[in-house]
Design a protein around this motif. Sequence first.
Motif, PDB file in Angstrom:
ATOM      1  N   TRP A 126       0.839  -1.210   0.000  1.00 28.80           N
ATOM      2  CA  TRP A 126       0.000   0.000   0.000  1.00 28.80           C
ATOM      3  C   TRP A 126       0.871   1.256   0.000  1.00 28.80           C
ATOM      4  O   TRP A 126       0.622   2.198  -0.752  1.00 28.80           O
ATOM      5  CB  TRP A 126      -0.910  -0.019   1.223  1.00 28.80           C
ATOM      6  CG  TRP A 126      -1.744   1.220   1.425  1.00 28.80           C
ATOM      7  CD1 TRP A 126      -1.379   2.350   2.106  1.00 28.80           C
ATOM      8  CD2 TRP A 126      -3.078   1.457   0.947  1.00 28.80           C
ATOM      9  NE1 TRP A 126      -2.400   3.278   2.092  1.00 28.80           N
ATOM     10  CE2 TRP A 126      -3.456   2.753   1.384  1.00 28.80           C
ATOM     11  CE3 TRP A 126      -3.975   0.703   0.204  1.00 28.80           C
ATOM     12  CZ2 TRP A 126      -4.700   3.298   1.103  1.00 28.80           C
ATOM     13  CZ3 TRP A 126      -5.223   1.248  -0.076  1.00 28.80           C
ATOM     14  CH2 TRP A 126      -5.573   2.525   0.362  1.00 28.80           C
ATOM     15  N   TYR A 127       1.885   1.252   0.842  1.00 25.66           N
ATOM     16  CA  TYR A 127       2.732   2.434   0.946  1.00 25.66           C
ATOM     17  C   TYR A 127       3.778   2.510  -0.161  1.00 25.66           C
ATOM     18  O   TYR A 127       4.547   3.467  -0.225  1.00 25.66           O
ATOM     19  CB  TYR A 127       3.392   2.493   2.326  1.00 25.66           C
ATOM     20  CG  TYR A 127       2.445   3.055   3.374  1.00 25.66           C
ATOM     21  CD1 TYR A 127       2.162   4.410   3.410  1.00 25.66           C
ATOM     22  CD2 TYR A 127       1.816   2.222   4.286  1.00 25.66           C
ATOM     23  CE1 TYR A 127       1.284   4.943   4.344  1.00 25.66           C
ATOM     24  CE2 TYR A 127       0.936   2.733   5.235  1.00 25.66           C
ATOM     25  CZ  TYR A 127       0.681   4.095   5.254  1.00 25.66           C
ATOM     26  OH  TYR A 127      -0.204   4.622   6.173  1.00 25.66           O
ATOM     27  N   MET A 209       5.578   3.389   5.994  1.00 28.07           N
ATOM     28  CA  MET A 209       4.520   4.173   6.649  1.00 28.07           C
ATOM     29  C   MET A 209       5.137   5.379   7.357  1.00 28.07           C
ATOM     30  O   MET A 209       6.021   5.224   8.194  1.00 28.07           O
ATOM     31  CB  MET A 209       3.752   3.321   7.664  1.00 28.07           C
ATOM     32  CG  MET A 209       2.676   4.109   8.413  1.00 28.07           C
ATOM     33  SD  MET A 209       1.990   3.241   9.855  1.00 28.07           S
ATOM     34  CE  MET A 209       0.913   2.052   9.059  1.00 28.07           C
ATOM     35  N   PRO A 210       4.666   6.591   7.056  1.00 26.73           N
ATOM     36  CA  PRO A 210       5.234   7.790   7.686  1.00 26.73           C
ATOM     37  C   PRO A 210       4.961   7.842   9.189  1.00 26.73           C
ATOM     38  O   PRO A 210       3.997   7.243   9.681  1.00 26.73           O
ATOM     39  CB  PRO A 210       4.521   8.945   6.965  1.00 26.73           C
ATOM     40  CG  PRO A 210       3.973   8.345   5.709  1.00 26.73           C
ATOM     41  CD  PRO A 210       3.657   6.925   6.033  1.00 26.73           C
ATOM     42  N   ASP A 211       5.780   8.589   9.910  1.00 25.70           N
ATOM     43  CA  ASP A 211       5.582   8.767  11.349  1.00 25.70           C
ATOM     44  C   ASP A 211       4.192   9.319  11.638  1.00 25.70           C
ATOM     45  O   ASP A 211       3.538   8.905  12.604  1.00 25.70           O
ATOM     46  CB  ASP A 211       6.637   9.722  11.906  1.00 25.70           C
ATOM     47  CG  ASP A 211       8.038   9.121  11.898  1.00 25.70           C
ATOM     48  OD1 ASP A 211       8.150   7.886  11.702  1.00 25.70           O
ATOM     49  OD2 ASP A 211       9.005   9.889  12.071  1.00 25.70           O
ATOM     50  N   TYR A 216      -1.308   8.789  13.857  1.00 24.67           N
ATOM     51  CA  TYR A 216      -2.760   8.849  13.649  1.00 24.67           C
ATOM     52  C   TYR A 216      -3.396   7.494  13.943  1.00 24.67           C
ATOM     53  O   TYR A 216      -4.473   7.416  14.558  1.00 24.67           O
ATOM     54  CB  TYR A 216      -3.073   9.286  12.222  1.00 24.67           C
ATOM     55  CG  TYR A 216      -4.548   9.389  11.928  1.00 24.67           C
ATOM     56  CD1 TYR A 216      -5.321  10.385  12.516  1.00 24.67           C
ATOM     57  CD2 TYR A 216      -5.178   8.484  11.072  1.00 24.67           C
ATOM     58  CE1 TYR A 216      -6.680  10.480  12.264  1.00 24.67           C
ATOM     59  CE2 TYR A 216      -6.530   8.577  10.805  1.00 24.67           C
ATOM     60  CZ  TYR A 216      -7.278   9.569  11.401  1.00 24.67           C
ATOM     61  OH  TYR A 216      -8.632   9.650  11.149  1.00 24.67           O
ATOM     62  N   LEU A 217      -2.740   6.407  13.504  1.00 22.04           N
ATOM     63  CA  LEU A 217      -3.240   5.061  13.784  1.00 22.04           C
ATOM     64  C   LEU A 217      -3.375   4.845  15.291  1.00 22.04           C
ATOM     65  O   LEU A 217      -4.404   4.329  15.763  1.00 22.04           O
ATOM     66  CB  LEU A 217      -2.286   4.026  13.186  1.00 22.04           C
ATOM     67  CG  LEU A 217      -2.628   2.554  13.447  1.00 22.04           C
ATOM     68  CD1 LEU A 217      -3.839   2.133  12.628  1.00 22.04           C
ATOM     69  CD2 LEU A 217      -1.446   1.658  13.128  1.00 22.04           C
ATOM     70  N   ARG A 218      -2.385   5.234  16.047  1.00 23.06           N
ATOM     71  CA  ARG A 218      -2.439   5.073  17.509  1.00 23.06           C
ATOM     72  C   ARG A 218      -3.578   5.901  18.111  1.00 23.06           C
ATOM     73  O   ARG A 218      -4.271   5.453  19.036  1.00 23.06           O
ATOM     74  CB  ARG A 218      -1.105   5.486  18.137  1.00 23.06           C
ATOM     75  CG  ARG A 218       0.033   4.499  17.907  1.00 23.06           C
ATOM     76  CD  ARG A 218       1.300   4.971  18.597  1.00 23.06           C
ATOM     77  NE  ARG A 218       2.411   4.038  18.483  1.00 23.06           N
ATOM     78  CZ  ARG A 218       2.627   2.995  19.283  1.00 23.06           C
ATOM     79  NH1 ARG A 218       1.781   2.765  20.283  1.00 23.06           N
ATOM     80  NH2 ARG A 218       3.657   2.193  19.106  1.00 23.06           N
TER      81      ARG A 218
END
Length: 234
Positions: A126-127, A209-211, A216-218
């Motif tokens: 995906w990334y 995956m960017p920081d 945001y996921l967390r």
Amino acid sequence: MGVLSEQALAALPSTEFDRWWYSPGEWVEPANQRRGGESGVRLLQHWDTSRPLLFCKRQSGHLYRSLRHPLGRPTILRELQAYRALARLGIRTPNIVYCAARKQAGQWQALLVTEALPGFVSLEQWYGEPHAPQLNQVMLQRLAVTLARLHLGGWQHGCCYAKHLFVKVRSDGDVDIALLDLEKSRRRWRVASASRRDLGQLDRHRGAMPDADMAYLRQVYQQALNDPWGGLPR
């Protein structure tokens, strides 16, 4: 390796286990030595192209030990248990076609045959491609609530890498999530323990995956923990 004809398949050993064990295919995860045994995954070949693609995880002497199984038990059987548990939680996993284990000449052999997930790509893939920011945000929301449901259900993925989390964009613009490679999954009665281990693992093995996306996921994950169903439809 060529595709076997019906006649050639019929000439293989007669038990169902042996038919799967000797089915031809291309190694997508070459057999490697782990846990005192060998484990690998092949994409199976067959003459009927109308059937879905199948992946076969094949293990020899690949065991885990526990208080209940001090002498060792095939890890594939633990993975089967996890697949069934996640299905009860409403979490998408590959369809299981066949799963069994046996002892051959004193050594455990185990098989897990699953259907490919059509239209899904790994989070790693995906990334590797550009996506609209809004769609990427939807994906992260769905992934977060899926992991929250997993942990609220008392389970830990155990191998929460980007290559084991799969994503599919639906025709309506929503996103489906599927979890794979559950042989290290285990029960965790404390949500905090499952969360710390899985999210920490994903943070270390998230690839491109960017920081900001991980942060945001967390954030969405923590919000989802307040919903017993993790924000997903029942």
